[in-house]
Design a protein around this motif. Structure first.
Motif, PDB file in Angstrom:
ATOM      1  N   ASN A   1      25.633  59.951  21.348  1.00 26.55           N
ATOM      2  CA  ASN A   1      25.636  58.360  21.528  1.00 26.55           C
ATOM      3  C   ASN A   1      25.961  57.827  23.083  1.00 26.55           C
ATOM      4  O   ASN A   1      25.417  57.047  23.388  1.00 26.55           O
ATOM      5  CB  ASN A   1      26.615  57.925  20.399  1.00 26.55           C
ATOM      6  CG  ASN A   1      26.311  56.219  20.562  1.00 26.55           C
ATOM      7  OD1 ASN A   1      25.151  55.830  20.530  1.00 26.55           O
ATOM      8  ND2 ASN A   1      27.532  55.748  20.540  1.00 26.55           N
ATOM      9  N   ARG A   2      27.120  58.287  23.329  1.00 26.78           N
ATOM     10  CA  ARG A   2      27.284  58.033  24.862  1.00 26.78           C
ATOM     11  C   ARG A   2      26.325  58.412  25.990  1.00 26.78           C
ATOM     12  O   ARG A   2      26.324  57.292  26.694  1.00 26.78           O
ATOM     13  CB  ARG A   2      28.753  58.748  25.303  1.00 26.78           C
ATOM     14  CG  ARG A   2      30.305  58.308  24.362  1.00 26.78           C
ATOM     15  CD  ARG A   2      31.554  58.791  24.936  1.00 26.78           C
ATOM     16  NE  ARG A   2      31.504  60.162  24.871  1.00 26.78           N
ATOM     17  CZ  ARG A   2      32.160  60.918  23.876  1.00 26.78           C
ATOM     18  NH1 ARG A   2      32.647  59.903  22.972  1.00 26.78           N
ATOM     19  NH2 ARG A   2      32.456  62.089  23.589  1.00 26.78           N
ATOM     20  N   GLU A   3      25.882  59.474  26.000  1.00 24.75           N
ATOM     21  CA  GLU A   3      25.008  59.833  26.949  1.00 24.75           C
ATOM     22  C   GLU A   3      23.801  58.926  26.638  1.00 24.75           C
ATOM     23  O   GLU A   3      23.036  58.555  27.801  1.00 24.75           O
ATOM     24  CB  GLU A   3      24.653  61.172  27.022  1.00 24.75           C
ATOM     25  CG  GLU A   3      25.931  62.173  27.432  1.00 24.75           C
ATOM     26  CD  GLU A   3      25.411  63.397  27.678  1.00 24.75           C
ATOM     27  OE1 GLU A   3      24.237  63.796  27.669  1.00 24.75           O
ATOM     28  OE2 GLU A   3      26.394  64.431  27.701  1.00 24.75           O
ATOM     29  N   ALA A   4      23.304  58.773  25.509  1.00 27.59           N
ATOM     30  CA  ALA A   4      22.042  57.940  25.438  1.00 27.59           C
ATOM     31  C   ALA A   4      22.346  56.533  25.718  1.00 27.59           C
ATOM     32  O   ALA A   4      21.502  55.944  26.178  1.00 27.59           O
ATOM     33  CB  ALA A   4      21.667  58.124  23.799  1.00 27.59           C
ATOM     34  N   HIS A   5      23.339  55.971  25.208  1.00 28.75           N
ATOM     35  CA  HIS A   5      23.704  54.656  25.730  1.00 28.75           C
ATOM     36  C   HIS A   5      23.825  54.432  27.144  1.00 28.75           C
ATOM     37  O   HIS A   5      23.248  53.434  27.786  1.00 28.75           O
ATOM     38  CB  HIS A   5      25.205  54.156  25.007  1.00 28.75           C
ATOM     39  CG  HIS A   5      25.612  52.736  25.480  1.00 28.75           C
ATOM     40  ND1 HIS A   5      25.137  51.712  24.787  1.00 28.75           N
ATOM     41  CD2 HIS A   5      26.497  52.502  26.313  1.00 28.75           C
ATOM     42  CE1 HIS A   5      25.557  50.669  25.119  1.00 28.75           C
ATOM     43  NE2 HIS A   5      26.492  51.066  26.194  1.00 28.75           N
TER      44      HIS A   5
ATOM     45  N   ARG B   1      23.434  48.336  16.244  1.00 30.48           N
ATOM     46  CA  ARG B   1      23.656  48.093  17.581  1.00 30.48           C
ATOM     47  C   ARG B   1      25.155  47.910  18.023  1.00 30.48           C
ATOM     48  O   ARG B   1      25.493  48.342  19.356  1.00 30.48           O
ATOM     49  CB  ARG B   1      22.467  47.038  18.116  1.00 30.48           C
ATOM     50  CG  ARG B   1      21.156  47.449  18.166  1.00 30.48           C
ATOM     51  CD  ARG B   1      20.271  46.368  18.730  1.00 30.48           C
ATOM     52  NE  ARG B   1      20.135  45.238  17.514  1.00 30.48           N
ATOM     53  CZ  ARG B   1      20.159  44.119  17.942  1.00 30.48           C
ATOM     54  NH1 ARG B   1      20.414  43.800  18.979  1.00 30.48           N
ATOM     55  NH2 ARG B   1      20.080  43.138  17.053  1.00 30.48           N
ATOM     56  N   ILE B   2      25.875  46.920  17.493  1.00 36.67           N
ATOM     57  CA  ILE B   2      27.128  46.756  17.675  1.00 36.67           C
ATOM     58  C   ILE B   2      28.034  47.714  17.607  1.00 36.67           C
ATOM     59  O   ILE B   2      28.722  48.123  18.747  1.00 36.67           O
ATOM     60  CB  ILE B   2      27.733  45.658  17.084  1.00 36.67           C
ATOM     61  CG1 ILE B   2      26.779  44.509  17.266  1.00 36.67           C
ATOM     62  CG2 ILE B   2      28.931  45.373  17.259  1.00 36.67           C
ATOM     63  CD1 ILE B   2      27.240  43.285  16.235  1.00 36.67           C
ATOM     64  N   LEU B   3      27.795  48.753  16.416  1.00 37.16           N
ATOM     65  CA  LEU B   3      28.598  49.909  16.389  1.00 37.16           C
ATOM     66  C   LEU B   3      28.296  50.869  17.634  1.00 37.16           C
ATOM     67  O   LEU B   3      29.175  51.712  18.161  1.00 37.16           O
ATOM     68  CB  LEU B   3      28.427  50.505  15.127  1.00 37.16           C
ATOM     69  CG  LEU B   3      28.923  49.823  13.841  1.00 37.16           C
ATOM     70  CD1 LEU B   3      28.696  50.523  12.697  1.00 37.16           C
ATOM     71  CD2 LEU B   3      30.587  49.600  13.943  1.00 37.16           C
ATOM     72  N   SER B   4      27.045  50.997  17.857  1.00 37.58           N
ATOM     73  CA  SER B   4      26.724  52.150  18.840  1.00 37.58           C
ATOM     74  C   SER B   4      27.508  51.773  20.186  1.00 37.58           C
ATOM     75  O   SER B   4      27.858  52.682  20.945  1.00 37.58           O
ATOM     76  CB  SER B   4      25.240  52.215  19.134  1.00 37.58           C
ATOM     77  OG  SER B   4      24.821  52.818  20.159  1.00 37.58           O
ATOM     78  N   ARG B   5      27.525  50.353  20.721  1.00 35.96           N
ATOM     79  CA  ARG B   5      27.982  50.074  21.855  1.00 35.96           C
ATOM     80  C   ARG B   5      29.476  50.175  21.852  1.00 35.96           C
ATOM     81  O   ARG B   5      30.312  50.643  22.661  1.00 35.96           O
ATOM     82  CB  ARG B   5      27.697  48.390  22.015  1.00 35.96           C
ATOM     83  CG  ARG B   5      28.101  48.234  23.229  1.00 35.96           C
ATOM     84  CD  ARG B   5      27.471  46.894  24.000  1.00 35.96           C
ATOM     85  NE  ARG B   5      27.977  46.317  25.243  1.00 35.96           N
ATOM     86  CZ  ARG B   5      27.853  46.723  26.312  1.00 35.96           C
ATOM     87  NH1 ARG B   5      26.496  47.577  26.275  1.00 35.96           N
ATOM     88  NH2 ARG B   5      27.978  46.468  27.622  1.00 35.96           N
ATOM     89  N   TRP B   6      29.914  49.874  20.656  1.00 37.81           N
ATOM     90  CA  TRP B   6      31.628  50.095  20.443  1.00 37.81           C
ATOM     91  C   TRP B   6      31.909  51.621  20.656  1.00 37.81           C
ATOM     92  O   TRP B   6      33.151  52.004  21.183  1.00 37.81           O
ATOM     93  CB  TRP B   6      31.875  49.510  19.093  1.00 37.81           C
ATOM     94  CG  TRP B   6      33.370  49.217  19.163  1.00 37.81           C
ATOM     95  CD1 TRP B   6      34.546  49.520  19.870  1.00 37.81           C
ATOM     96  CD2 TRP B   6      33.945  48.670  17.936  1.00 37.81           C
ATOM     97  NE1 TRP B   6      35.747  49.205  19.476  1.00 37.81           N
ATOM     98  CE2 TRP B   6      35.454  48.645  18.332  1.00 37.81           C
ATOM     99  CE3 TRP B   6      33.708  48.002  16.728  1.00 37.81           C
ATOM    100  CZ2 TRP B   6      36.349  48.143  17.444  1.00 37.81           C
ATOM    101  CZ3 TRP B   6      34.623  47.450  15.956  1.00 37.81           C
ATOM    102  CH2 TRP B   6      36.256  47.522  16.158  1.00 37.81           C
TER     103      TRP B   6
END
Length: 291
Positions: free
Chosen positions: A244-248, A101-106
């Motif tokens: 990942n950017r779009e999903a986030h 979760r942290i990596l995905s946000r970064w």
């Protein structure tokens, strides 16, 4: 009789060859890991009973030992012993869930990425709350663990490094679990399950439900195969970053629910067993494999 929307499943004889090919690399892993054939049969026996019990229950009718035995070919005494045990579950390790979760946000949130969508080097803390920092990154995801503890863990696992300006830099290989690690084994089960589940759903549907395709060329030189692999890595990485950017961004305003979504990309090359393989030519079918 199956309805027009429910095609007849493949003939068992026709299915055996592709299943054998599917299982071959798994059998190689099992033998190398010391998991014997009797151990695998125990796993399969439990899975057969569990899948028959829950996935093949008739609407409005209680599933019986006799029907499970008929579907699986397993003796009723064994069915009775195994029913209700539950299928093996691959639980997400707490540290893996937090790290992901942290990596995905970064990798996705605008405040932690540059104009090209690359993860920014982050100071440990920021003088102003509005400025990005490693501390604000961790706190934006979880308050159950101190940012310093996350940093120490990530430095030990080489997920991040410290640059000359004392900024925390995400390593290029941060999202690739190390060989045989708890994280890799978790994604081994999850990713192969999702790929297989998509392919099976397509086989059992009148029309393909999921995109499950590959581009493949045979009869290549090793040099070209390696070049294509490297280029595929570049293309695949960019696709995953953008997804990942779009999903986030979309998940920030989503109301939430019980569904999950996966986008996977795989690349593979090997020396062909057939020495007579030849390069693809314009006379052949399009070099693309569908579902």
């Amino acid at each position: 009789m199956p309805s027009p929307r429910e095609p007849t499943p493949p003939n068992p004889e026709r299915l055996q060859a592709p299943v054998a090919r599917l299982l071959r690399p798994l059998v190689r892993l099992l033998i190398r890991s010391g998991i014997t054939f009797p151990a695998v049969t125990n796993i399969l026996r439990e899975l057969y009973v569990n899948v028959a019990e829950y996935d093949f229950a008739l609407s409005g009718k209680e599933q019986t030992d006799s029907r499970v035995s008929l579907l699986t070919g397993i003796h009723r005494k064994e069915v009775r012993r195994l029913r209700g045990a539950g299928a093996p579950v691959s639980t997400v390790p707490a540290s893996l869930s937090r790290t992901s979760r942290i990596l995905s946000r970064w990798l996705a949130a605008p405040e932690f990425t540059d104009a090209n969508g690359r993860p920014l080097p982050l100071p440990r803390t920021a003088d102003q709350p509005s400025l990005p920092s490693f501390e604000s990154l961790v706190v934006s995801v979880t308050r159950d663990v101190r940012p310093r503890a996350v940093l120490d863990e990530w430095l030990d696992r080489r997920i991040v490094t410290i640059d000359a300006d004392d900024r925390i830099v995400l390593a290029e290989t941060a999202v690739i679990p190390s060989g045989g690690s708890e994280q890799q084994l978790y994604y081994f089960g999850r990713n192969l399950h999702d790929h297989a589940a998509a392919a099976v759903a397509n086989i059992l549907s009148a029309e393909p439900q999921f995109m499950e395709r590959a581009v493949h060329y045979d009869g290549l030189s090793e040099e070209l195969a390696r070049k294509l692999e490297q280029r595929s890595r570049e293309l695949g990485t960019e696709v995953l970053r953008e997804a990942n950017r779009e999903a986030h961004a979309a998940s920030e305003t989503d109301g939430g629910g019980g569904w999950r979504w996966t986008l996977g990309i795989y690349i593979y090359r090997e020396a062909a067993a057939d020495e007579t393989a030849r390069p693809f030519s314009a006379d052949d079918d399009a070099p693309e494999a569908g579902s």
